[in-house]
Scaffold this active site. Structure first.
Site, short mmCIF file in Angstrom:
data_model
loop_
_atom_site.label_atom_id
_atom_site.label_comp_id
_atom_site.label_asym_id
_atom_site.label_seq_id
_atom_site.Cartn_x
_atom_site.Cartn_y
_atom_site.Cartn_z
CE1 TYR A 167 -8.48 0.00 3.84
CE2 TYR A 167 -8.48 -1.70 2.15
CZ TYR A 167 -9.12 -0.67 2.82
OH TYR A 167 -10.39 -0.33 2.46
CG ASP A 169 -0.36 -1.14 -0.19
OD1 ASP A 169 -0.15 0.00 -0.65
OD2 ASP A 169 -1.48 -1.53 0.17
#
Length: 393
Positions: free
Chosen positions: A109, A181
């Site tokens: 991200y 994640d």
């Protein structure tokens, strides 16, 4: 005339008690909680007695939500925080110190990449980015001071699949913490603790909450000592989750499995449809032409998720034309809503990178990421085909 002190409305009214219990989870927005006496506070703080004191430290709605996500992830003692980046911050600030070294996957991200590239080095924590699809690249980046490796199993936004098993083995051999994640994949597809992860991070904002109305994060650690360090860091830095957002997210979790399954089914069908259009390149881990399809199948079984990335030729004018023609599909820098959203990484999640850095990751002006929702898939296919045709024209 003297006023009866019991008649004032300033004092708090006790909550009505009864034999029955509310079916819906109550929303408890109180910042502070009263105790019977100082000994009662000692029992909470020193002896671990159940109870709450101050909402920055803990509150009922966060604990209810954390327990639900814990069950999904096969975790214990997970913490709900104010955002996904708050969860990542708790890991970095709580477990690392100046002089340590962190390896991050080179496809994360965008804000995670920024934290690794700019914020951690400013605090004396060295960082290296490496290709998580290639465990040998991760191994080559390891130093004697490496303390943690952060990866996404399926990367944002190009949907590349990390070599999780080999990276986990490296971390075990070198005594390095592995943080995963799991936002894109969710525990519906994979539970990272079962594959060697030490820490699991979520942006609860996305698929878990699922309705674009709550901003939250979650982090869990396998080791109880690490859990406590994360908890203390979160309290100290004020990474507190809003009770209302926790209440909304718990409500969203009631339909998580139903939403995920329908969106995943739609994603596979939409990926197949887009791949049949001229001038469109599609990335979806469930397709046999995906570069890491075999690895995805080994890790995820048939749970390939609701994210589809596609690429068309052209520059910004083509991108603008596509978005404008897809007016019924939300153009938003997010994912995981119950309805389908369209994202343009070059101007949203990865806008902080230079064009050259984006190109190195395979992100162009014609790259789009789709978070597929639960609409009728025939509607989605028709809308995207029309939008792509408009861009190509």
């Amino acid at each position: 005339m003297r006023r009866d002190p019991k008649s004032t409305t300033v004092r708090r009214t006790p909550w009505p008690e009864g034999a029955e219990r509310a079916l819906g989870t109550p929303l408890q927005p109180s910042v502070v909680y009263t105790a019977a006496d100082p000994d009662a506070l000692d029992r909470i703080y020193d002896d671990g007695a159940p109870g709450f004191t101050y909402a920055r430290e803990a509150h009922p709605n966060a604990e209810v939500l954390a327990a639900k996500i814990d069950r999904l992830e096969g975790a214990e003692g997970g913490i709900v925080l104010g955002s996904g980046m708050a969860a990542a911050t708790a890991v970095m600030m709580g477990l690392l110190k100046a002089g340590d070294h962190v390896i991050g996957a080179d496809q994360l991200y965008g804000r995670s990449l920024r934290m690794l590239a700019e914020d951690l080095p400013r605090l004396g924590i060295a960082t290296t980015l490496a290709d998580a699809c290639d465990a040998s690249a991760i191994e080559a980046a390891i130093r004697s001071e490496t303390r943690l490796i952060l990866i996404e199993i399926v990367s944002n936004p190009t949907l590349r699949v990390a070599d999780l098993e080999r990276i986990a083995a490296l971390c075990r051999e070198r005594d390095i913490l592995l943080a995963v994640d799991n936002t894109f994949t969710t525990p519906r597809a994979i539970r990272p603790f079962e594959h060697g992860a030490d820490l699991v991070i979520h942006s609860v904002t996305k698929l878990l909450a699922g309705h674009s109305d709550a901003t939250l994060g979650y982090v869990a650690a396998r080791d109880p000592e690490l859990r406590e360090r994360l908890r203390v860091t979160a309290i100290t830095l004020g990474l507190t989750a809003s009770p209302f957002d926790c209440w909304l997210a718990e409500r969203g979790l009631f339909t998580f499995e139903l939403r995920y399954d329908r969106a995943e089914e739609n994603a596979a069908a939409l990926a197949a449809h887009l791949a049949g259009l001229e001038g469109v390149q599609v990335l979806y881990p469930g397709r046999s032409d995906h570069p890491q399809h075999d690895r995805a199948a080994a890790l995820l079984g048939t749970r390939f998720g609701n994210m589809v990335t596609f690429q068309i030729e052209g520059e910004r004018d083509a991108a603008n034309a596509l978005v404008r023609a897809a007016g019924q599909i939300g153009f938003a820098p997010t994912l995981g809503d119950v309805s389908t959203t369209l994202s343009h990484p070059a101007t949203s999640s990865h806008r902080a990178l230079t064009p050259e850095a984006r190109a190195a990751l395979g992100i162009t002006e014609g790259t789009f990421r789709v978070s597929v929702g639960v609409e009728p898939v025939e509607t989605l296919c028709a809308e995207f085909e029309a939008a792509i045709r408009a861009a190509q024209a």
